[in-house]
Design an enzyme around this catalytic site. Structure first.
Site, PDB file in Angstrom:
ATOM      1  N   HIS A  28       0.819  -1.210   0.000  1.00 33.29           N
ATOM      2  CA  HIS A  28       0.000   0.000   0.000  1.00 33.29           C
ATOM      3  C   HIS A  28       0.854   1.261   0.000  1.00 33.29           C
ATOM      4  O   HIS A  28       2.009   1.255   0.448  1.00 33.29           O
ATOM      5  CB  HIS A  28      -0.940   0.005   1.199  1.00 33.29           C
ATOM      6  N   GLU A  33       0.763   3.987   1.782  1.00 37.07           N
ATOM      7  CA  GLU A  33       1.205   4.466   3.092  1.00 37.07           C
ATOM      8  C   GLU A  33       2.446   3.704   3.553  1.00 37.07           C
ATOM      9  O   GLU A  33       3.419   4.299   4.026  1.00 37.07           O
ATOM     10  CB  GLU A  33       0.094   4.300   4.136  1.00 37.07           C
ATOM     11  N   CYS A  62      -6.107   1.692   5.544  1.00 35.90           N
ATOM     12  CA  CYS A  62      -6.682   0.441   6.048  1.00 35.90           C
ATOM     13  C   CYS A  62      -6.099   0.154   7.436  1.00 35.90           C
ATOM     14  O   CYS A  62      -5.205   0.862   7.909  1.00 35.90           O
ATOM     15  CB  CYS A  62      -6.368  -0.702   5.081  1.00 35.90           C
ATOM     16  N   CYS A 107      -2.241  -0.502   7.387  1.00 37.05           N
ATOM     17  CA  CYS A 107      -1.472   0.733   7.216  1.00 37.05           C
ATOM     18  C   CYS A 107      -1.581   1.604   8.462  1.00 37.05           C
ATOM     19  O   CYS A 107      -0.614   2.262   8.843  1.00 37.05           O
ATOM     20  CB  CYS A 107      -1.934   1.490   5.969  1.00 37.05           C
TER      21      CYS A 107
END
Length: 145
Positions: free
Chosen positions: A69, A71, A95, A98
């Protein structure tokens, strides 16, 4: 103490949107920008497969298993401690995985533009919000532009 104005939020979210465009993912392009308290950029990241790996996939499930992801990419690409920094994310909120990485990294503020919504990820988004609250992380949902 850092106090950013809406003007700076606009700038960093616009940059996160540009960084998101670098993703090869045809369906979801997410970008993240980590900013120091002095308004300089510490790191950026977008969603994609790990460096040096084959970026083709046959199914959505295969893609989801391999994707790092935005992040987490921004956190892992940083070259300095992130204590007290802010992360800007678009077009989804972080999410739960993250969120855990954001909390562990020392980032203290999350600004996100939730321009997209994925009902299948709602539980993860709700868990992230609860984790941020428990950890004392400031969050700001920016209106979709």
């Amino acid at each position: 103490m850092e106090v950013f104005s809406e003007k700076w939020d606009d700038r960093f979210l616009s940059l996160a949107k540009e960084v998101a465009s670098w993703s090869k993912d045809p369906s979801t392009k997410v970008g993240a920008v980590i900013v120091r308290p002095d308004k300089t950029i510490a790191s950026v990241g977008y969603n994609g497969f790990p460096r040096g790996t084959d970026d083709t996939y046959s199914t959505r499930e295969d893609k989801l298993l391999k994707t790092v992801h935005a992040e987490l990419n921004a956190i892992l690409s940083s070259r300095e401690p992130l204590h007290g920094y802010t992360i800007y994310v678009t077009p989804l909120c972080p999410c739960s995985n993250c969120a855990a990485a954001i909390i562990q990294s020392g980032i203290t503020k999350v600004v996100y533009e939730a321009a997209s919504f994925r009902p299948e990820w709602e539980d993860s988004f709700l868990a992230a919000g609860k984790m941020f609250s428990q950890a004392g992380i400031k969050t700001h949902r920016y209106p979709a532009r």
